[in-house]
Design an enzyme around this catalytic site. Structure first.
Site, PDB file in Angstrom:
ATOM      1  N   GLY A 111       0.780  -1.244   0.000  1.00  0.00           N
ATOM      2  CA  GLY A 111       0.000   0.000   0.000  1.00  0.00           C
ATOM      3  C   GLY A 111       0.804   1.281   0.000  1.00  0.00           C
ATOM      4  CB  SER A 112       4.290   2.267  -0.779  1.00  0.00           C
ATOM      5  OG  SER A 112       4.498   1.802  -2.084  1.00  0.00           O
ATOM      6  CG  ASN A 113       1.757   3.205  -5.849  1.00  0.00           C
ATOM      7  OD1 ASN A 113       2.024   4.225  -6.474  1.00  0.00           O
ATOM      8  ND2 ASN A 113       2.460   2.079  -5.966  1.00  0.00           N
ATOM      9  CG  LEU A 167      -9.795 -10.402 -13.516  1.00  0.00           C
ATOM     10  CD1 LEU A 167     -10.445 -11.484 -14.378  1.00  0.00           C
ATOM     11  CD2 LEU A 167      -9.197  -9.317 -14.393  1.00  0.00           C
ATOM     12  CB  ILE A 168     -12.975  -4.740 -11.270  1.00  0.00           C
ATOM     13  CG1 ILE A 168     -11.694  -4.131 -10.681  1.00  0.00           C
ATOM     14  CG2 ILE A 168     -14.198  -3.970 -10.802  1.00  0.00           C
ATOM     15  CD1 ILE A 168     -11.628  -4.080  -9.177  1.00  0.00           C
ATOM     16  CG  ASN A 211      -4.190  -1.601 -12.549  1.00  0.00           C
ATOM     17  OD1 ASN A 211      -3.932  -1.605 -11.332  1.00  0.00           O
ATOM     18  ND2 ASN A 211      -3.586  -2.415 -13.396  1.00  0.00           N
ATOM     19  CG  HIS A 238       0.996  -3.425 -15.352  1.00  0.00           C
ATOM     20  ND1 HIS A 238       0.537  -4.543 -14.685  1.00  0.00           N
ATOM     21  CD2 HIS A 238       2.044  -3.832 -16.106  1.00  0.00           C
ATOM     22  CE1 HIS A 238       1.267  -5.582 -15.036  1.00  0.00           C
ATOM     23  NE2 HIS A 238       2.181  -5.177 -15.895  1.00  0.00           N
TER      24      HIS A 238
HETATM   25  C1  GAR Z   1       3.028  -1.361  -7.582  1.00  0.00           C
HETATM   26  O1  GAR Z   1       4.307  -1.307  -8.149  1.00  0.00           O
HETATM   27  C2  GAR Z   1       1.984  -1.562  -8.654  1.00  0.00           C
HETATM   28  O2  GAR Z   1       2.330  -1.005  -9.876  1.00  0.00           O
HETATM   29  C3  GAR Z   1       1.952  -3.069  -8.745  1.00  0.00           C
HETATM   30  O3  GAR Z   1       2.077  -3.532  -7.435  1.00  0.00           O
HETATM   31  C4  GAR Z   1       2.882  -2.600  -6.697  1.00  0.00           C
HETATM   32  C5  GAR Z   1       2.163  -2.313  -5.399  1.00  0.00           C
HETATM   33  O4  GAR Z   1       3.005  -1.605  -4.534  1.00  0.00           O
HETATM   34  N1  GAR Z   1       0.734  -3.508  -9.349  1.00  0.00           N
HETATM   35  C6  GAR Z   1       0.651  -4.605 -10.091  1.00  0.00           C
HETATM   36  O5  GAR Z   1       1.609  -5.328 -10.291  1.00  0.00           O
HETATM   37  C7  GAR Z   1      -0.724  -4.899 -10.688  1.00  0.00           C
HETATM   38  N2  GAR Z   1      -0.614  -5.841 -11.752  1.00  0.00           N
HETATM   39  P1  GAR Z   1       2.387  -0.881  -3.259  1.00  0.00           P
HETATM   40  O6  GAR Z   1       1.454  -1.891  -2.585  1.00  0.00           O
HETATM   41  O7  GAR Z   1       3.551  -0.552  -2.388  1.00  0.00           O
HETATM   42  O8  GAR Z   1       1.646   0.313  -3.743  1.00  0.00           O
END
Ligand code: GAR
Length: 192
Positions: free
Chosen positions: A15-17, A90-91, A105, A107
């Site tokens: 969850g850093s994003n 998937l949603i 999303n 990616h």
């Molecule tokens: C992020 O890098 C995001 O782009 C990726 O997971 C990471 C989550 O990091 N998403 C995917 O790979 C989706 N296919 P976070 O939990 O620290 O935000």
């Protein structure tokens, strides 16, 4: 004055994003993160949401695909826009229909390459490095009923050096995500 748009974030892990987006919208009048929705009961994103005073809810696979639990939360919180930030399921079609072109999303690669089922987090970075690519990047795209398939909104690139590992590439990708994702979300909110 435009109405402040209500955002829901779906996340499955660290969850850093999500934290970065929540903090970004604490300081703007365009949007606010109203809830964090998570399919993993002990995911660290829930700790982050709690620390930032943001509502969160956990749901099971059965609740997600076979009940109205999530759509009810989205309606109760008057959510205008949905952000997937490290969310791995998937949603359901019902939510995609209800929020047509209002779900995005991020990616961690340059789609259409390195997307699809199983392509998340470090799996993506391992595959990108194994193929000896000289660059990777991030893709923000609309969400449809398939993995990583909706139309592309934004991409940014980074270089890959010979010494990069999946972990150091992940750091470069996260830096791009933190830099661009909130601003892209904000620009989409302003068009709603
Ligand atoms: C992020 O890098 C995001 O782009 C990726 O997971 C990471 C989550 O990091 N998403 C995917 O790979 C989706 N296919 P976070 O939990 O620290 O935000």
């Amino acid at each position: 004055m435009l109405k402040i748009k209500n955002i829901a974030i779906f996340a499955s892990g660290n969850g850093s994003n999500a934290e970065n987006i929540i903090k970004y919208f604490e300081n703007t009048a365009t949007g606010k993160v109203k809830t964090v929705l998570c399919n993993v009961p002990n995911a660290y994103v829930l700790t982050r949401a709690n620390a930032l005073g943001v509502h969160s809810a956990v749901f099971s696979r059965d609740e997600f695909y076979n009940s109205d639990k999530i759509i009810n939360i989205l309606q109760h919180k008057q959510i205008d826009f949905i952000v997937l930030a490290g969310f791995l399921w998937l949603i359901p079609e019902s939510i995609i229909k209800f929020y047509s072109n209002k779900i995005v999303n991020i990616h961690p690669a340059l789609l259409p390459n390195y997307g699809g089922r199983g392509m998340y987090g470090n799996n993506v970075h391992k595959a990108v490095i194994a193929d000896k690519n000289k660059e990777s990047g991030i893709t923000v795209h609309y969400v449809n009923e398939k993995y990583d398939d909706g139309s592309i909104i934004f991409q940014a690139k980074c270089e890959i050096s010979e010494t990069d590992t999946p972990e150091t590439l992940a750091q470069k990708i996260h830096a791009l995500e933190y830099r661009y994702f909130p601003e892209i979300i904000e620009s989409l909110l302003m068009k709603l």
